[in-house]
Write a protein that holds these residues in place. Structure first.
Motif, PDB file in Angstrom:
ATOM      1  N   GLU A  44       0.824  -1.230  -0.080  1.00 16.88           N
ATOM      2  CA  GLU A  44      -0.100  -0.127   0.075  1.00 16.88           C
ATOM      3  C   GLU A  44       0.967   1.194   0.002  1.00 16.88           C
ATOM      4  O   GLU A  44       0.487   2.184  -0.740  1.00 16.88           O
ATOM      5  CB  GLU A  44      -1.041  -0.192   1.265  1.00 16.88           C
ATOM      6  CG  GLU A  44      -1.999  -0.978   1.234  1.00 16.88           C
ATOM      7  CD  GLU A  44      -2.940  -1.029   2.339  1.00 16.88           C
ATOM      8  OE1 GLU A  44      -2.562  -0.279   3.302  1.00 16.88           O
ATOM      9  OE2 GLU A  44      -3.708  -2.066   2.348  1.00 16.88           O
ATOM     10  N   HIS A  45       1.913   1.312   0.917  1.00 18.70           N
ATOM     11  CA  HIS A  45       2.934   2.460   0.685  1.00 18.70           C
ATOM     12  C   HIS A  45       3.358   2.772  -0.431  1.00 18.70           C
ATOM     13  O   HIS A  45       3.562   3.674  -1.062  1.00 18.70           O
ATOM     14  CB  HIS A  45       3.985   2.135   1.730  1.00 18.70           C
ATOM     15  CG  HIS A  45       5.071   3.295   2.046  1.00 18.70           C
ATOM     16  ND1 HIS A  45       6.040   3.406   1.187  1.00 18.70           N
ATOM     17  CD2 HIS A  45       4.731   4.418   2.377  1.00 18.70           C
ATOM     18  CE1 HIS A  45       6.585   4.519   1.286  1.00 18.70           C
ATOM     19  NE2 HIS A  45       5.901   5.190   2.241  1.00 18.70           N
ATOM     20  N   ALA A  46       3.967   1.501  -1.283  1.00 20.73           N
ATOM     21  CA  ALA A  46       4.585   1.522  -2.694  1.00 20.73           C
ATOM     22  C   ALA A  46       3.600   2.082  -3.669  1.00 20.73           C
ATOM     23  O   ALA A  46       3.634   2.899  -4.583  1.00 20.73           O
ATOM     24  CB  ALA A  46       5.118   0.350  -2.965  1.00 20.73           C
ATOM     25  N   LEU A  47       2.446   1.675  -3.767  1.00 16.42           N
ATOM     26  CA  LEU A  47       1.191   2.179  -4.520  1.00 16.42           C
ATOM     27  C   LEU A  47       1.102   3.729  -4.147  1.00 16.42           C
ATOM     28  O   LEU A  47       0.751   4.236  -5.315  1.00 16.42           O
ATOM     29  CB  LEU A  47       0.156   1.205  -4.290  1.00 16.42           C
ATOM     30  CG  LEU A  47       0.151  -0.216  -4.722  1.00 16.42           C
ATOM     31  CD1 LEU A  47      -1.426  -0.905  -4.402  1.00 16.42           C
ATOM     32  CD2 LEU A  47       0.354  -0.234  -6.300  1.00 16.42           C
ATOM     33  N   GLY A  48       0.799   3.940  -3.192  1.00 18.56           N
ATOM     34  CA  GLY A  48       0.778   5.309  -2.799  1.00 18.56           C
ATOM     35  C   GLY A  48       1.810   6.116  -3.213  1.00 18.56           C
ATOM     36  O   GLY A  48       1.469   7.444  -3.704  1.00 18.56           O
ATOM     37  N   GLN A  51       1.263   6.405  -6.757  1.00 16.46           N
ATOM     38  CA  GLN A  51       0.041   6.646  -7.225  1.00 16.46           C
ATOM     39  C   GLN A  51      -0.626   5.755  -8.407  1.00 16.46           C
ATOM     40  O   GLN A  51      -1.144   6.165  -9.448  1.00 16.46           O
ATOM     41  CB  GLN A  51      -0.008   8.209  -7.783  1.00 16.46           C
ATOM     42  CG  GLN A  51       0.348   9.131  -6.764  1.00 16.46           C
ATOM     43  CD  GLN A  51       0.336  10.691  -7.231  1.00 16.46           C
ATOM     44  OE1 GLN A  51       0.133  10.925  -8.250  1.00 16.46           O
ATOM     45  NE2 GLN A  51       0.375  11.694  -6.348  1.00 16.46           N
ATOM     46  N   SER A  52      -0.475   4.472  -8.122  1.00 13.99           N
ATOM     47  CA  SER A  52      -0.808   3.413  -8.986  1.00 13.99           C
ATOM     48  C   SER A  52      -1.627   2.463  -8.094  1.00 13.99           C
ATOM     49  O   SER A  52      -1.995   2.513  -6.965  1.00 13.99           O
ATOM     50  CB  SER A  52       0.476   2.653  -9.598  1.00 13.99           C
ATOM     51  OG  SER A  52       0.136   1.740 -10.301  1.00 13.99           O
ATOM     52  N   THR A  53      -2.367   1.773  -9.121  1.00 11.65           N
ATOM     53  CA  THR A  53      -3.126   0.620  -8.384  1.00 11.65           C
ATOM     54  C   THR A  53      -2.683  -0.895  -8.486  1.00 11.65           C
ATOM     55  O   THR A  53      -3.053  -1.899  -7.804  1.00 11.65           O
ATOM     56  CB  THR A  53      -4.476   0.524  -8.981  1.00 11.65           C
ATOM     57  OG1 THR A  53      -4.156   0.310 -10.598  1.00 11.65           O
ATOM     58  CG2 THR A  53      -5.182   1.870  -8.933  1.00 11.65           C
ATOM     59  N   ALA A  54      -1.416  -0.971  -9.320  1.00 10.78           N
ATOM     60  CA  ALA A  54      -0.862  -2.177  -9.392  1.00 10.78           C
ATOM     61  C   ALA A  54       0.705  -1.968  -9.515  1.00 10.78           C
ATOM     62  O   ALA A  54       1.208  -1.153 -10.209  1.00 10.78           O
ATOM     63  CB  ALA A  54      -1.582  -3.234 -10.436  1.00 10.78           C
ATOM     64  N   LEU A  55       1.431  -3.164  -9.352  1.00 12.19           N
ATOM     65  CA  LEU A  55       2.964  -2.835  -9.110  1.00 12.19           C
ATOM     66  C   LEU A  55       3.359  -4.430  -9.802  1.00 12.19           C
ATOM     67  O   LEU A  55       2.777  -5.311  -9.170  1.00 12.19           O
ATOM     68  CB  LEU A  55       3.615  -2.555  -7.882  1.00 12.19           C
ATOM     69  CG  LEU A  55       3.926  -1.069  -7.596  1.00 12.19           C
ATOM     70  CD1 LEU A  55       4.578  -0.885  -6.294  1.00 12.19           C
ATOM     71  CD2 LEU A  55       4.449  -0.320  -9.055  1.00 12.19           C
ATOM     72  N   HIS A  56       4.449  -4.468 -10.572  1.00 10.01           N
ATOM     73  CA  HIS A  56       5.127  -5.807 -10.784  1.00 10.01           C
ATOM     74  C   HIS A  56       5.904  -6.078  -9.528  1.00 10.01           C
ATOM     75  O   HIS A  56       6.209  -5.057  -8.830  1.00 10.01           O
ATOM     76  CB  HIS A  56       5.931  -5.641 -11.946  1.00 10.01           C
ATOM     77  CG  HIS A  56       6.592  -6.922 -12.531  1.00 10.01           C
ATOM     78  ND1 HIS A  56       7.499  -7.450 -11.934  1.00 10.01           N
ATOM     79  CD2 HIS A  56       6.077  -7.560 -13.481  1.00 10.01           C
ATOM     80  CE1 HIS A  56       7.736  -8.744 -12.549  1.00 10.01           C
ATOM     81  NE2 HIS A  56       7.021  -8.622 -13.589  1.00 10.01           N
ATOM     82  N   VAL A  57       6.109  -7.381  -9.296  1.00 10.26           N
ATOM     83  CA  VAL A  57       6.693  -7.696  -8.021  1.00 10.26           C
ATOM     84  C   VAL A  57       8.103  -7.269  -8.091  1.00 10.26           C
ATOM     85  O   VAL A  57       8.602  -7.171  -6.877  1.00 10.26           O
ATOM     86  CB  VAL A  57       6.585  -9.248  -7.943  1.00 10.26           C
ATOM     87  CG1 VAL A  57       7.368 -10.123  -8.955  1.00 10.26           C
ATOM     88  CG2 VAL A  57       7.084  -9.718  -6.544  1.00 10.26           C
ATOM     89  N   ASP A  58       8.642  -7.403  -9.373  1.00 10.63           N
ATOM     90  CA  ASP A  58      10.180  -6.924  -9.171  1.00 10.63           C
ATOM     91  C   ASP A  58      10.365  -5.529  -8.828  1.00 10.63           C
ATOM     92  O   ASP A  58      11.268  -4.936  -8.491  1.00 10.63           O
ATOM     93  CB  ASP A  58      10.733  -7.308 -10.555  1.00 10.63           C
ATOM     94  CG  ASP A  58      11.088  -8.642 -10.817  1.00 10.63           C
ATOM     95  OD1 ASP A  58      10.995  -9.339  -9.649  1.00 10.63           O
ATOM     96  OD2 ASP A  58      10.999  -9.210 -11.832  1.00 10.63           O
TER      97      ASP A  58
END
Length: 283
Positions: A44-48, A51-58
């Protein structure tokens, strides 16, 4: 350790697979819950930040992201609810240590050669006596999400007795109701393996409440109450095709008492504080 090519692309999916792997390896529910809590907080911190709704695991598993998350958590910036120490209180040292251990475990599961340095364990993040009294009083009246009132008051009673006697949960595990004498004069006491130990008023009051709740549970038994002080508050899981024993027929397991304490304190205090960190007087 799975090869890199098997990693799910979506970070949220990868976290779910990691938690499933922990369950398959026999990790306790409390440990899995803690890992899930901190990894979801990290995501959640990384998405914030993105400012995105998804991230690649890498993308998620970059050291700079981990360092930014730990810095925000240390300052209380990731806390999602108020606690006894305030909504913006700094994270406890041992809580940060668990965050780092969680990140490292996830990286290892993913097959990534990345590790964060794990700091030495703090002496226990002891609470001052005044803070301990406040937390114990709150534990005695706070009903946590996903738990019942009987479990909450039993957890408060265990924590209060640990704080009052300086003994560990395993030390107190085999106590019987007969060992508790709340009517003793001039002050209530409990009989330990080393002899009688006096109890302060707050601890005696919390124990009195637990004994009342316990009596309501054991009234459902058909036969004599075995007299164990700490009993399960609900039936366990069926084993070997047989019905689980009714609450009161067996002692509550040490791991059950520890797990209940961890879950309740995490919700009330905002950190996975061990029972021995509560002090009613300075060591």
């Amino acid at each position: 350790m799975p090869p890199t090519r098997t990693r799910p692309a979506d970070a949220s999916t990868a976290i779910g697979h990691f938690l499933d792997a922990l369950e398959a390896r026999g990790y306790m529910y409390g440990t899995r819950r803690l890992r899930a809590h901190f990894l979801n907080e990290y995501l959640e911190h990384a998405l914030g930040e993105e400012q995105s709704t998804a991230l690649h695991v890498d993308e998620l598993m970059e050291l700079t992201r981990a360092e930014a998350w730990l810095a925000a958590a240390a300052a209380g910036g990731t806390r999602s609810r108020n606690t006894l120490t305030g909504p913006d209180a700094a994270a406890a040292g041992n809580t940060q240590r668990v965050r780092i251990q969680t990140w490292n475990s996830f990286a290892e599961h993913l097959g990534l050669p990345l590790r964060l340095e794990v700091p030495a364990a703090a002496h226990g993040d002891w609470l001052e006596p005044e803070e301990s009294h406040k937390l114990l009083r709150t534990l005695a009246v706070k009903r946590p999400v996903g738990s019942n009132a009987a479990t909450a008051i039993r957890t408060a009673a265990v924590a209060a007795l640990v704080a009052a006697t300086g003994r560990s949960v395993p030390d107190l595990h085999r106590l019987d109701v007969a060992d508790v004498d709340l009517e003793h004069r001039p002050i209530p006491q409990i009989v330990l393996d080393t002899g009688p130990h006096p109890l302060d008023k707050d601890t005696a009051d919390i124990l009195r409440r637990w004994l009342k709740v316990r009596a309501g549970i054991t009234q459902q038994l058909e036969g004599t109450d075995p007299g164990y002080l700490w009993i399960p508050t609900k039936p366990g899981r069926p084993r070997g095709g047989e019905e689980p024993p009714k609450p009161g027929l067996t002692r509550a397991a040490v791991r059950t008492l520890h797990s209940a304490h961890r879950n309740l304190v995490l919700q009330v205090f905002g950190a996975p504080l061990r029972p021995g960190a509560l002090l009613l007087s300075r060591p």
